[in-house]
Design a protein around this motif. Sequence first.
Motif, PDB file in Angstrom:
ATOM      1  N   LEU A  34       0.790  -1.325  -0.074  1.00 35.10           N
ATOM      2  CA  LEU A  34      -0.057  -0.086  -0.013  1.00 35.10           C
ATOM      3  C   LEU A  34       0.800   1.173  -0.091  1.00 35.10           C
ATOM      4  O   LEU A  34       0.750   2.164  -0.880  1.00 35.10           O
ATOM      5  N   GLN A  35       1.755   1.363   1.067  1.00 31.37           N
ATOM      6  CA  GLN A  35       2.634   2.422   0.975  1.00 31.37           C
ATOM      7  C   GLN A  35       3.572   2.592  -0.285  1.00 31.37           C
ATOM      8  O   GLN A  35       3.641   3.894  -0.849  1.00 31.37           O
ATOM      9  N   ALA A  36       4.040   1.610  -0.944  1.00 33.46           N
ATOM     10  CA  ALA A  36       4.714   1.578  -2.364  1.00 33.46           C
ATOM     11  C   ALA A  36       3.600   2.179  -3.476  1.00 33.46           C
ATOM     12  O   ALA A  36       4.042   3.224  -4.273  1.00 33.46           O
ATOM     13  N   ILE A  37       2.527   1.786  -3.566  1.00 33.45           N
ATOM     14  CA  ILE A  37       1.438   2.382  -4.471  1.00 33.45           C
ATOM     15  C   ILE A  37       1.190   3.675  -4.329  1.00 33.45           C
ATOM     16  O   ILE A  37       1.145   4.434  -5.153  1.00 33.45           O
ATOM     17  N   ALA A  38       0.841   4.006  -3.014  1.00 38.32           N
ATOM     18  CA  ALA A  38       0.417   5.438  -2.775  1.00 38.32           C
ATOM     19  C   ALA A  38       1.630   6.501  -3.097  1.00 38.32           C
ATOM     20  O   ALA A  38       1.376   7.459  -3.688  1.00 38.32           O
ATOM     21  N   SER A  51       8.123  20.907  -6.824  1.00 36.19           N
ATOM     22  CA  SER A  51       9.252  20.589  -6.400  1.00 36.19           C
ATOM     23  C   SER A  51       9.294  19.030  -6.138  1.00 36.19           C
ATOM     24  O   SER A  51       8.526  18.534  -5.154  1.00 36.19           O
ATOM     25  N   LEU A  52      10.321  18.234  -6.453  1.00 42.60           N
ATOM     26  CA  LEU A  52      10.425  16.892  -6.121  1.00 42.60           C
ATOM     27  C   LEU A  52      10.544  16.676  -4.671  1.00 42.60           C
ATOM     28  O   LEU A  52       9.953  15.766  -3.868  1.00 42.60           O
ATOM     29  N   ARG A  53      11.315  17.795  -4.046  1.00 44.60           N
ATOM     30  CA  ARG A  53      11.474  17.716  -2.528  1.00 44.60           C
ATOM     31  C   ARG A  53      10.134  17.683  -1.862  1.00 44.60           C
ATOM     32  O   ARG A  53       9.823  17.007  -0.920  1.00 44.60           O
ATOM     33  N   SER A  54       9.220  18.550  -2.286  1.00 38.59           N
ATOM     34  CA  SER A  54       7.953  18.799  -1.559  1.00 38.59           C
ATOM     35  C   SER A  54       7.302  17.803  -1.516  1.00 38.59           C
ATOM     36  O   SER A  54       6.377  17.373  -0.877  1.00 38.59           O
ATOM     37  N   VAL A  55       7.343  17.095  -2.944  1.00 37.64           N
ATOM     38  CA  VAL A  55       6.273  15.956  -3.285  1.00 37.64           C
ATOM     39  C   VAL A  55       6.575  14.880  -2.353  1.00 37.64           C
ATOM     40  O   VAL A  55       5.748  14.195  -1.600  1.00 37.64           O
ATOM     41  N   VAL A  56       7.969  14.461  -2.405  1.00 35.44           N
ATOM     42  CA  VAL A  56       8.719  13.249  -1.596  1.00 35.44           C
ATOM     43  C   VAL A  56       8.216  13.615  -0.165  1.00 35.44           C
ATOM     44  O   VAL A  56       8.000  12.691   0.594  1.00 35.44           O
ATOM     45  N   GLU A  57       8.540  14.661   0.328  1.00 38.09           N
ATOM     46  CA  GLU A  57       8.109  15.073   1.782  1.00 38.09           C
ATOM     47  C   GLU A  57       6.491  14.734   2.107  1.00 38.09           C
ATOM     48  O   GLU A  57       6.307  14.281   3.144  1.00 38.09           O
ATOM     49  N   TYR A  58       5.891  15.416   1.287  1.00 35.09           N
ATOM     50  CA  TYR A  58       4.306  15.201   1.519  1.00 35.09           C
ATOM     51  C   TYR A  58       3.838  13.662   1.569  1.00 35.09           C
ATOM     52  O   TYR A  58       3.426  13.258   2.476  1.00 35.09           O
ATOM     53  N   ALA A  59       4.674  12.924   0.622  1.00 34.88           N
ATOM     54  CA  ALA A  59       4.378  11.424   0.459  1.00 34.88           C
ATOM     55  C   ALA A  59       4.929  10.669   1.662  1.00 34.88           C
ATOM     56  O   ALA A  59       4.278  10.020   2.285  1.00 34.88           O
ATOM     57  N   SER A  60       5.910  11.082   2.175  1.00 34.75           N
ATOM     58  CA  SER A  60       6.570  10.547   3.399  1.00 34.75           C
ATOM     59  C   SER A  60       5.903  10.727   4.568  1.00 34.75           C
ATOM     60  O   SER A  60       5.604   9.990   5.332  1.00 34.75           O
ATOM     61  N   ASN A  62       2.399  11.674   4.780  1.00 36.97           N
ATOM     62  CA  ASN A  62       1.179  11.208   4.446  1.00 36.97           C
ATOM     63  C   ASN A  62       0.941   9.618   4.194  1.00 36.97           C
ATOM     64  O   ASN A  62      -0.156   9.106   4.349  1.00 36.97           O
ATOM     65  N   TYR A  63       1.952   9.021   3.638  1.00 35.65           N
ATOM     66  CA  TYR A  63       1.896   7.657   3.351  1.00 35.65           C
ATOM     67  C   TYR A  63       2.828   6.929   3.990  1.00 35.65           C
ATOM     68  O   TYR A  63       3.291   5.680   3.691  1.00 35.65           O
ATOM     69  N   ASN A  64       3.259   7.305   5.275  1.00 41.06           N
ATOM     70  CA  ASN A  64       4.145   6.459   6.176  1.00 41.06           C
ATOM     71  C   ASN A  64       3.401   5.191   6.787  1.00 41.06           C
ATOM     72  O   ASN A  64       2.082   5.334   6.822  1.00 41.06           O
ATOM     73  N   ARG A  65       3.924   4.092   7.342  1.00 45.39           N
ATOM     74  CA  ARG A  65       3.516   2.875   7.801  1.00 45.39           C
ATOM     75  C   ARG A  65       2.472   3.226   8.919  1.00 45.39           C
ATOM     76  O   ARG A  65       1.580   2.541   8.961  1.00 45.39           O
ATOM     77  N   PRO A  66       2.696   4.080   9.927  1.00 42.93           N
ATOM     78  CA  PRO A  66       1.968   4.061  11.142  1.00 42.93           C
ATOM     79  C   PRO A  66       0.611   4.780  10.715  1.00 42.93           C
ATOM     80  O   PRO A  66      -0.702   4.292  11.010  1.00 42.93           O
ATOM     81  N   LYS A  67       0.726   5.789   9.732  1.00 37.62           N
ATOM     82  CA  LYS A  67      -0.627   6.498   9.275  1.00 37.62           C
ATOM     83  C   LYS A  67      -1.354   5.585   8.322  1.00 37.62           C
ATOM     84  O   LYS A  67      -2.587   5.607   8.442  1.00 37.62           O
ATOM     85  N   GLU A  71      -5.188   4.121   9.151  1.00 39.53           N
ATOM     86  CA  GLU A  71      -6.185   4.195   8.209  1.00 39.53           C
ATOM     87  C   GLU A  71      -6.918   2.787   8.037  1.00 39.53           C
ATOM     88  O   GLU A  71      -8.232   2.753   7.981  1.00 39.53           O
ATOM     89  N   VAL A  72      -6.305   2.107   7.569  1.00 35.80           N
ATOM     90  CA  VAL A  72      -6.624   0.581   7.527  1.00 35.80           C
ATOM     91  C   VAL A  72      -7.473   0.082   8.543  1.00 35.80           C
ATOM     92  O   VAL A  72      -8.325  -0.732   8.392  1.00 35.80           O
ATOM     93  N   GLY A  73      -7.083   0.480   9.812  1.00 40.58           N
ATOM     94  CA  GLY A  73      -7.618  -0.220  11.118  1.00 40.58           C
ATOM     95  C   GLY A  73      -9.040   0.870  11.220  1.00 40.58           C
ATOM     96  O   GLY A  73      -9.546   0.471  12.323  1.00 40.58           O
ATOM     97  N   ALA A  74      -9.147   1.862  10.850  1.00 38.56           N
ATOM     98  CA  ALA A  74     -10.227   2.722  11.136  1.00 38.56           C
ATOM     99  C   ALA A  74     -11.670   2.221  10.930  1.00 38.56           C
ATOM    100  O   ALA A  74     -12.000   1.692   9.958  1.00 38.56           O
ATOM    101  N   PRO A  75     -12.591   2.005  11.936  1.00 39.98           N
ATOM    102  CA  PRO A  75     -13.832   1.548  11.836  1.00 39.98           C
ATOM    103  C   PRO A  75     -14.840   2.258  10.677  1.00 39.98           C
ATOM    104  O   PRO A  75     -15.683   1.697  10.213  1.00 39.98           O
ATOM    105  N   THR A  76     -14.594   3.521  10.310  1.00 43.92           N
ATOM    106  CA  THR A  76     -15.496   4.143   9.408  1.00 43.92           C
ATOM    107  C   THR A  76     -14.352   4.433   8.169  1.00 43.92           C
ATOM    108  O   THR A  76     -14.757   5.510   7.438  1.00 43.92           O
ATOM    109  N   SER A  77     -13.742   3.680   7.640  1.00 43.46           N
ATOM    110  CA  SER A  77     -12.995   3.577   6.399  1.00 43.46           C
ATOM    111  C   SER A  77     -12.726   2.099   5.927  1.00 43.46           C
ATOM    112  O   SER A  77     -12.604   1.294   6.721  1.00 43.46           O
ATOM    113  N   ARG A  78     -12.627   2.180   4.493  1.00 45.32           N
ATOM    114  CA  ARG A  78     -12.251   0.740   4.175  1.00 45.32           C
ATOM    115  C   ARG A  78     -11.161   1.216   2.832  1.00 45.32           C
ATOM    116  O   ARG A  78     -11.534   2.127   2.224  1.00 45.32           O
ATOM    117  N   THR A  79     -10.179   0.289   2.890  1.00 44.95           N
ATOM    118  CA  THR A  79      -9.356   0.349   1.735  1.00 44.95           C
ATOM    119  C   THR A  79      -8.916  -1.021   0.839  1.00 44.95           C
ATOM    120  O   THR A  79      -9.113  -2.014   1.842  1.00 44.95           O
TER     121      THR A  79
END
Length: 189
Positions: A34-38, A51-60, A62-67, A71-79
């Motif tokens: 999931l992290q790789a695809i996101a 800028s690549l730096r801004s995009v990579v920082e945003y992805a890092s 917002n798409y890190n493992r704990p986050k 999301e996957v474990g939230a009761p009012t969300s499905r992935t």
Amino acid sequence: MIVATKKSDQVQVLSTLKLKVRPVQPTEHDLTILQAIATESFIATFSPYNSLRSVVEYASDNYNRPKLQAEVGAPTSRTFFLESNGQPIGYLKLNWGPTQTETNFPKAMEIQRIYLLPQYWGQHLGNYLMEYALSYAKGHGFKQVWLGVWQKNQRAQSFYHRYGFKPVGTHRFLMGDHYQCDDLLSKEI
């Protein structure tokens, strides 16, 4: 086999991909994929305009493992993964209730993400995930679905408009050191 046709110009798209939608599990394996695809999809979409730096920082951020695990474990969300021949090639994230990213739609379902790996763009596979999302919404009693789409993402803008989504507002978000703007789109189902 999937057959997609467009009446106006009689375009047919044929694919021998064996497609399947399956829930993402909160396992190390699924979260890594999931992290790789996101990350890959997000960077491919936004890096031509930022800028690549801004995009990579945003992805890092917002798409890190704990986050993603939260999301996957939230009761009012499905992935859900979209798999082709058993391999995940994209995913769909749905939210309702308090998990939604906006509070303007208290009784609706949000389609937060339809992400595909870039090599699968243009193959009409987003349709598969959109149809799944709309069916899920209907099956769970939602009368309205909504989503946010970046104003510069013309490919996604066109896709959502073809499904009958209409503008209902905007939302700003910070990318690096400047703001981006999403259009908020809604559809009654």
